[in-house]
Motif scaffolding. Structure first.
Motif, PDB file in Angstrom:
ATOM      1  N   LYS A  59      27.700  40.827  51.035  1.00 39.69           N
ATOM      2  CA  LYS A  59      27.782  39.967  49.858  1.00 39.69           C
ATOM      3  C   LYS A  59      29.037  39.104  50.027  1.00 39.69           C
ATOM      4  O   LYS A  59      30.083  39.602  50.419  1.00 39.69           O
ATOM      5  CB  LYS A  59      27.916  40.871  48.637  1.00 39.69           C
ATOM      6  N   VAL A  60      28.928  37.798  49.765  1.00 37.74           N
ATOM      7  CA  VAL A  60      30.097  36.928  49.876  1.00 37.74           C
ATOM      8  C   VAL A  60      30.507  36.462  48.471  1.00 37.74           C
ATOM      9  O   VAL A  60      29.672  35.970  47.715  1.00 37.74           O
ATOM     10  CB  VAL A  60      29.801  35.700  50.769  1.00 37.74           C
ATOM     11  N   ILE A  61      31.766  36.664  48.151  1.00 39.04           N
ATOM     12  CA  ILE A  61      32.273  36.219  46.847  1.00 39.04           C
ATOM     13  C   ILE A  61      33.316  35.144  47.079  1.00 39.04           C
ATOM     14  O   ILE A  61      34.359  35.397  47.683  1.00 39.04           O
ATOM     15  CB  ILE A  61      32.853  37.398  46.049  1.00 39.04           C
ATOM     16  N   ASP A  62      33.004  33.926  46.637  1.00 40.25           N
ATOM     17  CA  ASP A  62      33.985  32.837  46.730  1.00 40.25           C
ATOM     18  C   ASP A  62      34.902  32.891  45.520  1.00 40.25           C
ATOM     19  O   ASP A  62      34.524  33.386  44.472  1.00 40.25           O
ATOM     20  CB  ASP A  62      33.253  31.487  46.749  1.00 40.25           C
ATOM     21  N   HIS A  63      36.079  32.377  45.657  1.00 41.16           N
ATOM     22  CA  HIS A  63      37.023  32.268  44.544  1.00 41.16           C
ATOM     23  C   HIS A  63      37.331  33.610  43.899  1.00 41.16           C
ATOM     24  O   HIS A  63      37.434  33.713  42.680  1.00 41.16           O
ATOM     25  CB  HIS A  63      36.521  31.289  43.472  1.00 41.16           C
ATOM     26  N   ALA A  64      37.430  34.667  44.692  1.00 44.18           N
ATOM     27  CA  ALA A  64      37.863  35.946  44.131  1.00 44.18           C
ATOM     28  C   ALA A  64      39.350  35.850  43.800  1.00 44.18           C
ATOM     29  O   ALA A  64      40.083  35.049  44.380  1.00 44.18           O
ATOM     30  CB  ALA A  64      37.610  37.069  45.124  1.00 44.18           C
ATOM     31  N   THR A  65      39.774  36.651  42.818  1.00 41.76           N
ATOM     32  CA  THR A  65      41.158  36.603  42.352  1.00 41.76           C
ATOM     33  C   THR A  65      41.890  37.848  42.829  1.00 41.76           C
ATOM     34  O   THR A  65      41.400  38.957  42.665  1.00 41.76           O
ATOM     35  CB  THR A  65      41.175  36.525  40.813  1.00 41.76           C
ATOM     36  N   CYS A  66      43.062  37.640  43.415  1.00 36.69           N
ATOM     37  CA  CYS A  66      43.852  38.761  43.928  1.00 36.69           C
ATOM     38  C   CYS A  66      44.918  39.118  42.900  1.00 36.69           C
ATOM     39  O   CYS A  66      45.672  38.249  42.459  1.00 36.69           O
ATOM     40  CB  CYS A  66      44.522  38.365  45.244  1.00 36.69           C
ATOM     41  N   THR A  67      44.985  40.380  42.508  1.00 32.64           N
ATOM     42  CA  THR A  67      45.976  40.765  41.488  1.00 32.64           C
ATOM     43  C   THR A  67      47.067  41.641  42.078  1.00 32.64           C
ATOM     44  O   THR A  67      47.704  42.397  41.361  1.00 32.64           O
ATOM     45  CB  THR A  67      45.304  41.509  40.317  1.00 32.64           C
ATOM     46  N   PHE A  68      47.292  41.529  43.393  1.00 27.85           N
ATOM     47  CA  PHE A  68      48.338  42.384  43.969  1.00 27.85           C
ATOM     48  C   PHE A  68      49.722  41.983  43.457  1.00 27.85           C
ATOM     49  O   PHE A  68      50.478  42.809  42.987  1.00 27.85           O
ATOM     50  CB  PHE A  68      48.315  42.346  45.499  1.00 27.85           C
ATOM     51  N   CYS A  69      50.054  40.690  43.534  1.00 24.19           N
ATOM     52  CA  CYS A  69      51.384  40.266  43.067  1.00 24.19           C
ATOM     53  C   CYS A  69      51.250  39.209  41.983  1.00 24.19           C
ATOM     54  O   CYS A  69      50.153  38.837  41.584  1.00 24.19           O
ATOM     55  CB  CYS A  69      52.250  39.770  44.226  1.00 24.19           C
ATOM     56  N   GLY A  70      52.373  38.702  41.500  1.00 24.12           N
ATOM     57  CA  GLY A  70      52.381  37.765  40.380  1.00 24.12           C
ATOM     58  C   GLY A  70      51.797  36.396  40.697  1.00 24.12           C
ATOM     59  O   GLY A  70      51.565  35.599  39.789  1.00 24.12           O
ATOM     60  N   CYS A  71      51.562  36.096  41.985  1.00 24.95           N
ATOM     61  CA  CYS A  71      51.023  34.780  42.345  1.00 24.95           C
ATOM     62  C   CYS A  71      49.570  34.633  41.912  1.00 24.95           C
ATOM     63  O   CYS A  71      49.101  33.525  41.663  1.00 24.95           O
ATOM     64  CB  CYS A  71      51.129  34.550  43.846  1.00 24.95           C
ATOM     65  N   VAL A  72      48.817  35.755  41.831  1.00 25.64           N
ATOM     66  CA  VAL A  72      47.413  35.788  41.413  1.00 25.64           C
ATOM     67  C   VAL A  72      46.613  34.645  42.061  1.00 25.64           C
ATOM     68  O   VAL A  72      46.105  33.759  41.380  1.00 25.64           O
ATOM     69  CB  VAL A  72      47.273  35.772  39.867  1.00 25.64           C
ATOM     70  N   CYS A  73      46.531  34.644  43.400  1.00 26.69           N
ATOM     71  CA  CYS A  73      45.737  33.642  44.134  1.00 26.69           C
ATOM     72  C   CYS A  73      44.272  33.762  43.720  1.00 26.69           C
ATOM     73  O   CYS A  73      43.741  34.863  43.621  1.00 26.69           O
ATOM     74  CB  CYS A  73      45.866  33.872  45.639  1.00 26.69           C
ATOM     75  N   ASP A  74      43.620  32.629  43.490  1.00 30.40           N
ATOM     76  CA  ASP A  74      42.237  32.686  43.009  1.00 30.40           C
ATOM     77  C   ASP A  74      41.281  31.941  43.942  1.00 30.40           C
ATOM     78  O   ASP A  74      40.248  31.460  43.509  1.00 30.40           O
ATOM     79  CB  ASP A  74      42.141  32.133  41.586  1.00 30.40           C
ATOM     80  N   ASP A  75      41.653  31.854  45.229  1.00 32.37           N
ATOM     81  CA  ASP A  75      40.779  31.150  46.170  1.00 32.37           C
ATOM     82  C   ASP A  75      40.412  32.051  47.349  1.00 32.37           C
ATOM     83  O   ASP A  75      40.186  31.585  48.447  1.00 32.37           O
ATOM     84  CB  ASP A  75      41.474  29.880  46.684  1.00 32.37           C
ATOM     85  N   ILE A  76      40.356  33.361  47.096  1.00 33.12           N
ATOM     86  CA  ILE A  76      40.082  34.314  48.171  1.00 33.12           C
ATOM     87  C   ILE A  76      38.563  34.425  48.373  1.00 33.12           C
ATOM     88  O   ILE A  76      37.806  34.433  47.405  1.00 33.12           O
ATOM     89  CB  ILE A  76      40.646  35.710  47.831  1.00 33.12           C
ATOM     90  N   GLN A  77      38.152  34.471  49.637  1.00 27.85           N
ATOM     91  CA  GLN A  77      36.730  34.691  49.918  1.00 27.85           C
ATOM     92  C   GLN A  77      36.551  36.119  50.419  1.00 27.85           C
ATOM     93  O   GLN A  77      37.137  36.503  51.443  1.00 27.85           O
ATOM     94  CB  GLN A  77      36.238  33.697  50.974  1.00 27.85           C
ATOM     95  N   LEU A  78      35.744  36.895  49.695  1.00 20.92           N
ATOM     96  CA  LEU A  78      35.547  38.304  50.047  1.00 20.92           C
ATOM     97  C   LEU A  78      34.180  38.510  50.676  1.00 20.92           C
ATOM     98  O   LEU A  78      33.184  37.954  50.212  1.00 20.92           O
ATOM     99  CB  LEU A  78      35.655  39.185  48.796  1.00 20.92           C
ATOM    100  N   HIS A  79      34.138  39.314  51.744  1.00 22.36           N
ATOM    101  CA  HIS A  79      32.883  39.740  52.346  1.00 22.36           C
ATOM    102  C   HIS A  79      32.782  41.237  52.133  1.00 22.36           C
ATOM    103  O   HIS A  79      33.594  41.987  52.673  1.00 22.36           O
ATOM    104  CB  HIS A  79      32.859  39.410  53.838  1.00 22.36           C
ATOM    105  N   ALA A  80      31.801  41.658  51.338  1.00 24.02           N
ATOM    106  CA  ALA A  80      31.755  43.063  50.956  1.00 24.02           C
ATOM    107  C   ALA A  80      30.346  43.624  51.076  1.00 24.02           C
ATOM    108  O   ALA A  80      29.366  42.894  50.919  1.00 24.02           O
ATOM    109  CB  ALA A  80      32.229  43.226  49.526  1.00 24.02           C
TER     110      ALA A  80
END
Lengths: 265, 115
Positions: free
Chosen positions: B4-25
């Motif tokens: 499954k490919v998810i575009d624009h996933a949001t990363c909540t590891f640090c305060g930057c909260v990048c929202d352009d991550i592409q996940l392959h799961a």
């Protein structure tokens, strides 16, 4: 980019100018800068105390004034060393005063995922960002009195509900000792250090990986989460809501009192 | 295996909260986190959908979520000065529930910001 630190860190490579301030002299440096932007007289000896020179600071001030939109980022090196919240307050004042010349803002650098969201939510629901007490039935704000480390070190609290945090790994030992003494409840995707000293641990789905919702970026932009996995565990939201529902069935601790915050949107 | 490919996933590891991550799961784990930094990759790839931990623990012994919620509510209800703390690695929706919890209990409410 101007970097101010007590030692040469890895960020120096990315910076145009590096100002090495003497440890514990942040408040003095900020106060001198506040005077200099207003052309008030400052002596060489006062500046020498901070480990910097008159030329460095004059250059820095003229650069700040020449900027069209300046941002001051600050971290725990400022807010957790000598002077503590007085340092943060001084920096925020400097940023406010810079607005007499040009647009300037100050922004705390955040380590953990959605800590900005916690500030925003508490601010909107109670009027205060952290260090809140509801023990009189209405929210009161007093960091130092109601902030967690102080409350735990003094042993004021007799039950702790910990969510999305691991104080058992990060807090000073007297605070951890008190968490182990009192009933502690932990909600976390992992069995953490705090879980091991708690009475109740509930495993929850990790936010953003398998729990949906919203997270605030450091500059207070809310962003939706797009979870990729299905979790066998419930979300934090579901567990806390169910605890709230269970508590609502018990008689109110203040008698027949309506809830102070009428709308929990 | 279906990816499954998810575009624009949001990363909540640090305060930057990048929202352009592409996940392959797939069903159980995330295999790739494109555009994420070293910290973000570790964050996405180290979490799985497996049942690694017990649902709940009461005094270190395995318990059901229902029992744990009952026990947690009772501890909080009996306390004179409970504390609600943390709220960093969770969602705003859960944070709202935490504010309601502190309000209901007459508790102390605090986050990582006070550190």
């Amino acid at each position: 980019m101007v970097l101010v630190d007590i030692r040469e860190t890895k960020s120096v490579k990315a910076a145009d100018i590096f100002l090495q301030v003497r440890p514990g002299k942040d408040f003095e440096l900020i106060t001198i800068l506040r005077a200099m932007i207003k052309d008030q007289p400052i002596s060489e000896t006062q500046i020498a105390e901070t480990g910097l020179t008159m030329e460095q600071l004059q250059d820095f001030v003229s650069r700040m004034k020449a900027a069209r939109f300046g941002v001051m980022f600050f971290g725990m090196g400022l807010s957790m060393t000598r002077g503590k919240h007085m340092n943060s307050a001084a920096l925020l004042t400097l940023a406010a005063e810079m607005n007499a010349f040009t647009k300037f803002v100050a922004m705390p650098m955040r380590g953990h995922g959605n800590v900005t969201g916690a500030d925003v939510i508490m601010r909107s629901q109670t009027g205060y960002p952290f260090g809140i007490s509801f023990n009189r039935g209405y929210p009161r704000y007093n960091p130092g009195e109601f902030s967690t480390v102080d409350v735990l070190v003094r042993g004021d609290t007799d039950c702790a509900f910990i969510i999305g945090a691991d104080p058992g790994a990060t807090m000073p030992q007297p605070a951890i000792d008190h968490l182990a003494r009192i009933p502690t409840i932990v909600l976390d995707p992992h069995v953490t250090h705090t879980s091991r000293l708690s009475r109740v641990h509930i495993t929850t789905a990790p936010a953003g990986i398998s729990a949906p919702g919203t997270a605030y970026r450091m500059d207070e932009i809310p962003l939706p989460l797009h979870p990729a996995l299905e979790s066998p565990y419930p979300s934090d939201e579901e567990v806390v809501r169910r605890i709230n529902e269970t508590l609502m069935k018990k008689p109110d601790w203040m008698g027949e009192r309506p809830q102070i915050l009428q709308t929990q949107i | 295996m279906e990816m499954k490919v998810i575009d624009h996933a949001t990363c909540t590891f640090c305060g930057c909260v990048c929202d352009d991550i592409q996940l392959h799961a797939d069903e159980t784990r995330i295999h790739q986190a494109k555009k994420a930094c070293v910290l973000g990759k570790a964050w996405f790839l180290n979490h799985t959908a497996e049942r690694k931990y017990p649902d709940a623990l009461i005094d270190g012994k395995e318990a059901t979520v229902d029992e744990a919620i009952e026990a947690a509510s009772e501890y909080l209800y009996q306390a004179d000065m409970p504390l609600v703390y943390g709220m960093s690695n969770t969602t705003c929706e859960a944070q709202r529930q935490c504010v309601a919890l502190a309000d209901n209990l007459g508790a102390l409410l605090d986050s990582h910001t006070s550190l």
